[in-house]
Write a protein that holds these residues in place. Structure first.
Motif, short mmCIF file in Angstrom:
data_model
loop_
_atom_site.label_atom_id
_atom_site.label_comp_id
_atom_site.label_asym_id
_atom_site.label_seq_id
_atom_site.Cartn_x
_atom_site.Cartn_y
_atom_site.Cartn_z
N TYR A 174 0.82 -1.22 0.00
CA TYR A 174 0.00 0.00 0.00
C TYR A 174 0.85 1.26 0.00
O TYR A 174 0.41 2.34 0.38
CB TYR A 174 -0.97 0.03 1.18
CG TYR A 174 -2.19 -0.85 0.98
CD1 TYR A 174 -3.00 -0.70 -0.16
CD2 TYR A 174 -2.54 -1.81 1.91
CE1 TYR A 174 -4.11 -1.50 -0.34
CE2 TYR A 174 -3.66 -2.62 1.72
CZ TYR A 174 -4.43 -2.46 0.60
OH TYR A 174 -5.54 -3.25 0.41
N TRP A 182 -8.24 4.75 6.67
CA TRP A 182 -9.06 4.79 7.90
C TRP A 182 -8.57 3.77 8.92
O TRP A 182 -8.91 3.85 10.09
CB TRP A 182 -10.54 4.54 7.57
CG TRP A 182 -10.91 3.12 7.19
CD1 TRP A 182 -10.24 2.30 6.32
CD2 TRP A 182 -12.03 2.36 7.66
NE1 TRP A 182 -10.88 1.09 6.21
CE2 TRP A 182 -11.99 1.11 7.02
CE3 TRP A 182 -13.07 2.62 8.55
CZ2 TRP A 182 -12.94 0.10 7.25
CZ3 TRP A 182 -14.02 1.64 8.77
CH2 TRP A 182 -13.95 0.39 8.13
N ASP A 183 -7.74 2.83 8.47
CA ASP A 183 -7.16 1.84 9.37
C ASP A 183 -6.58 2.54 10.61
O ASP A 183 -6.64 2.03 11.72
CB ASP A 183 -6.01 1.08 8.68
CG ASP A 183 -6.41 0.43 7.36
OD1 ASP A 183 -7.23 1.03 6.64
OD2 ASP A 183 -5.91 -0.66 7.05
N GLU A 227 -15.88 -3.48 0.47
CA GLU A 227 -15.45 -2.93 -0.83
C GLU A 227 -15.80 -3.82 -2.02
O GLU A 227 -15.53 -3.44 -3.16
CB GLU A 227 -13.94 -2.66 -0.80
CG GLU A 227 -13.55 -1.56 0.18
CD GLU A 227 -12.06 -1.28 0.19
OE1 GLU A 227 -11.28 -2.10 -0.35
OE2 GLU A 227 -11.66 -0.23 0.74
N LYS A 273 -17.03 -8.40 1.86
CA LYS A 273 -15.58 -8.46 2.05
C LYS A 273 -15.20 -8.48 3.53
O LYS A 273 -14.35 -9.25 3.96
CB LYS A 273 -14.93 -7.26 1.36
CG LYS A 273 -13.41 -7.26 1.47
CD LYS A 273 -12.79 -6.11 0.69
CE LYS A 273 -11.28 -6.16 0.72
NZ LYS A 273 -10.65 -5.01 0.06
N GLN A 274 -15.81 -7.61 4.30
CA GLN A 274 -15.35 -7.42 5.69
C GLN A 274 -16.48 -6.83 6.51
O GLN A 274 -17.50 -6.40 5.95
CB GLN A 274 -14.15 -6.49 5.70
CG GLN A 274 -14.45 -5.06 5.28
CD GLN A 274 -13.23 -4.30 4.81
OE1 GLN A 274 -12.84 -4.41 3.65
NE2 GLN A 274 -12.65 -3.52 5.69
C1 BGC Z 1 -9.73 -2.86 3.02
C2 BGC Z 1 -9.84 -1.45 3.52
C3 BGC Z 1 -8.51 -1.03 4.12
C4 BGC Z 1 -7.38 -1.22 3.13
C5 BGC Z 1 -6.02 -0.94 3.74
C6 BGC Z 1 -8.57 -2.95 2.02
O1 BGC Z 1 -8.42 -4.26 1.59
O2 BGC Z 1 -10.91 -3.27 2.39
O3 BGC Z 1 -10.86 -1.36 4.49
O4 BGC Z 1 -8.57 0.30 4.49
O5 BGC Z 1 -7.37 -2.56 2.68
O6 BGC Z 1 -5.77 -1.82 4.79
#
Ligand code: BGC
Length: 744
Positions: A336, A342-343, A483, A595-596
């Motif tokens: 990343y 937002w993590d 997502e 997803k989550q």
């Molecule tokens: C998640 C997000 C998160 C990002 C960074 C993505 O796979 O769906 O919620 O912010 O990863 O960790």
């Protein structure tokens, strides 16, 4: 205290797991992080030192990234002309006739209590001589600019001739992408080395100075781009020699002349010596752990793993710098690109708020200092106020790439999160408010926090859409935490968080008017908080559309969600990849696979305050939500399991809470998805701390402002003890398990 519960060990070196362990065994101190690569290097290793705030946008790259700094670990050891390399053997015949050098014994462990990484190697040179080499390293928590290494070489068999070469390797890239300008400044003076490099686009300067301290004479080696020095000596049988390498690191973010500052700091560090530096470092860790450690009586596996995740939160979070923040993959990998999501606010900051409130404040200040970027983003999108970027770096601008990397079929996928994952503004406001409630830091709220909460509220006020047919406010084209379902209308999470955000903004403004009318007037004028605007916010709070199924008594993730194909996710077990990867992107987005944590996330953050229609029992609705969404959730993101553990515990679902906690706390250690090579999952690490404290222990602020616990612990946990800061005071808790049963 049992030492082994403070250690993660690697007892066998397996080269196909090396990238995973490089991440796990990262050291750091809130200023920088250094992956656990070997001093001498290894075939296809991925060394990285990442320093907070040092970003660069390489020509042709889609977005800026955190830059891999010169490798200060560089130490090469030669025994009787055989270079030490991690070539292992278990084959007895190799013991007798090694093809070259061979490692015949190996052990590595990270000591989380002291923040020290150690490696023991028994090495047989081609000559047949055997040496034991013990490596130790730490990034000082006491002085964040000081890195220290110590190696002890012992002749176990024979009289080996040893060469130790120390260097600063400036020829480093981010997976092949060059960020440093050519021609670094390098110097070699006796045992002292220094190097200074500058990023190509952003112009950041990083300088390192290094000193090799040993009882033997140093010979300098000229080498462009890799200043190096080496020492040569022979050991008698059983003789040991100790060699220490100290390195200081400064950047142009710290000082006007990083090289001179690093060199001066090196003199000071050398004068204090390794042992003093180490004991200061350990003392600092002891202070940190006094508050950060959660002690679980009855579960050694979770205990150790929880220390591990907490260790990573502590080494990744900036201690003194309020202009930087924690990236999704911490400082332990390039994943990343070091971007901040937002993590941080939802998973990391609330943990720090309880154990290191000053550090939580720093993280929120990072958002305050970047308000200009959020304002520009709002303006560029035709809105008012401040709209925080989904991914953020040093400039506060939106840095989410619009396109994915090239896929195997040559195509790129459009990434919509930077456009439409807008809940981040509410997430930041949510944690700002939470921080204030828990710390009582009025000064922060008055000077900074209120402005962030209010200007992001201005954004939502201009962003919502009024639906006259239903007399309600809506939000179209959003991405919630799930997502897999992009660009949807009326995500219950997004709508409810925006509603809660506007409500808390109004509350904060009312509080300011009473408690600091000058500050209130200043913000009212600066942000144009006129009566019409505030009345609109009140109207939105009253009439925000919160999708709810009255018949089933559940929240609807978004209208239309249940019209899609139902896939029972638990049937896809055991699996080593996400259900999305199994079904393929195109199909899975047409299904109810989530997803989550999404509705579950909302329940974690808002508890009973869910905006439930009159006449419904909040607890029953939460249970219904759980029963609906849990079997549909893929946990395709590491953010998911900890939030499920939290909510399951609050609902009294102890087995599910334990399963999810066990999953969450081992995400990085077990590397089930094979992506830990890219870095630790910051959110999972912060999330488990919260899951234990807010979820399993049930810590909360009561209506009259007291701190209370309400434990929902697995039967085999006898008790949990922890400390938290609450409104400036450190408070100790021991939570006994009301349903403890000794299963031993
Ligand atoms: C998640 C997000 C998160 C990002 C960074 C993505 O796979 O769906 O919620 O912010 O990863 O960790």
């Amino acid at each position: 205290m049992q030492e082994r519960l403070w250690q993660i060990d690697e007892l066998n070196f397996e080269s196909n797991h090396q990238h995973h362990y490089e991440t796990l065994f990262s050291i750091g101190n809130g200023y920088l992080g250094t992956r656990g690569t070997f001093e001498e290097g290894y075939f296809l290793d991925a060394p990285a030192t990442l320093i907070h705030g040092i970003y660069d946008h390489a020509p042709g790259a889609l977005v800026p990234e955190l830059v891999n700094a010169p490798n200060w670990l560089d130490l090469k050891i030669t025994v009787d002309s055989t270079p030490l390399q991690m070539i292992m053997t278990v084959d007895r015949s190799d013991f007798m006739t090694p093809p070259s050098g061979v490692v015949i014994g190996y052990e590595r462990s990270i000591d989380m209590k002291r923040g020290v990484l150690r490696r023991d190697v028994l090495f047989r040179a081609q000559s047949g001589n055997i040496v034991r080499i013990t490596f130790e390293r730490f990034a000082s928590l006491h002085d964040q600019h000081v890195m220290a290494q110590r190696i002890v070489i012992t002749a176990v068999d024979g009289h080996p001739a040893i060469i130790v070469e120390s260097a600063l390797q400036t020829d480093v890239t981010n997976n092949g992408v060059r960020h440093w300008l050519p021609d670094p400044i390098t110097k070699t003076e006796g045992g002292r080395l220094s190097a200074q490099v500058t990023t190509q686009q952003s112009g950041y300067v990083v300088a390192m100075a290094s000193y090799l301290n040993s009882p033997h004479t140093e010979i300098a080696l000229p080498h462009p781009g890799r200043p190096a020095t080496h020492i040569v000596f022979t050991l008698k049988q059983e003789e040991s020699v100790t060699i220490e390498k100290l390195t200081t690191i400064y950047t142009s973010r710290d000082t006007a002349d990083p090289l001179a500052t690093a060199e001066t700091a090196l003199d000071a560090a050398s004068a204090r010596g390794y042992d003093t530096l180490l004991s200061d470092h350990i003392a600092e860790w002891a202070t940190d752990w006094e508050t950060a450690d959660i002690r679980i009586d009855g579960d050694e596996a979770i205990q150790r793993a929880l220390r591990f995740t907490t260790y990573h939160v502590l080494i990744a979070s900036p201690r003194t710098d309020e202009h930087v923040s924690v990236g999704a993959k911490t400082l332990s990998g390039l994943g990343y690109k070091g971007h901040v999501f937002w993590d941080t606010e939802i998973f990391v900051t609330p943990t720090l708020m309880l154990i290191q409130p000053k550090m939580a404040r720093n993280l929120l200040m990072y958002r305050y200092h970047n308000l200009h970027g959020a304002r520009e983003k709002a303006k560029a999108n035709g809105y008012e106020g401040a709209m925080y970027p989904w991914e953020s770096t040093d400039t506060g601008e939106e840095t989410t790439p619009q396109w994915s990397d090239v896929q195997p079929d040559g195509s790129r996928i459009r990434i919509w999160t930077g456009d439409n994952e807008q809940h981040i503004s509410s997430d930041i406001a949510y944690t700002t408010h939470k921080y204030w409630r828990w710390t009582g830091d009025d000064d922060f709220l008055i000077k900074y926090g209120a402005e962030m909460m209010l200007d992001t509220a201005v954004f939502w006020g201009s962003r919502v859409e009024y639906n006259a047919d239903h007399d309600r406010y809506e939000l179209s084209q959003q991405i919630g935490p799930d997502e897999y379902h992009e660009n949807i209308d009326n995500s219950v999470f997004v709508n409810r968080m925006a509603q809660a955000h506007l409500k808390s903004a109004l509350d904060v403004l009312a509080w300011l008017k009473t408690n600091d009318s000058v500050a209130a007037d200043r913000l009212i004028a600066a942000l144009d908080l006129n009566t019409t605007r505030l009345d609109k916010w009140r109207d939105i709070v009253a009439k925000m559309f919160i999708p709810f199924d009255h018949e089933k008594a559940i929240h609807i993730q978004f209208p239309g969600f249940f019209d899609m194909e139902y896939i029972p996710v638990p049937h896809y077990q055991p699996r080593t990849t996400s259900v999305q990867a199994i079904l393929g992107h195109a199909r899975s987005i047409q299904t109810q696979v989530i997803k989550q944590a999404d509705v579950v996330m909302m329940m974690a953050l808002l508890g009973h305050e869910l905006s439930i229609p009159e006449g419904f029992d909040p607890l029953q609705v939460m249970l219904n939500n759980w029963n609906t969404y849990y079997p549909r959730t893929d946990h395709g993101s590491s953010l998911s399991p900890a939030m499920h553990a939290w909510v399951a515990a609050r609902l009294g679902l102890l087995d599910e809470a334990y399963d999810m906690l066990d999953h969450a706390v081992h995400i990085d250690l077990q590397d089930n998805k094979g992506n830990v090579r890219d870095g630790m999952h910051a959110a999972a690490c912060g999330g488990v701390w919260q899951a234990v404290i807010f979820g399993l222990c049930g810590l909360r602020i009561s209506r009259d402002g007291a701190l209370i616990t309400d434990p929902r612990l697995p039967a085999h946990w006898r008790r949990v003890s922890f400390n938290v800061y609450y409104r400036g005071e450190k408070r100790a808790f021991t939570v006994e398990n009301p349903v403890y049963s000794d299963q031993s």
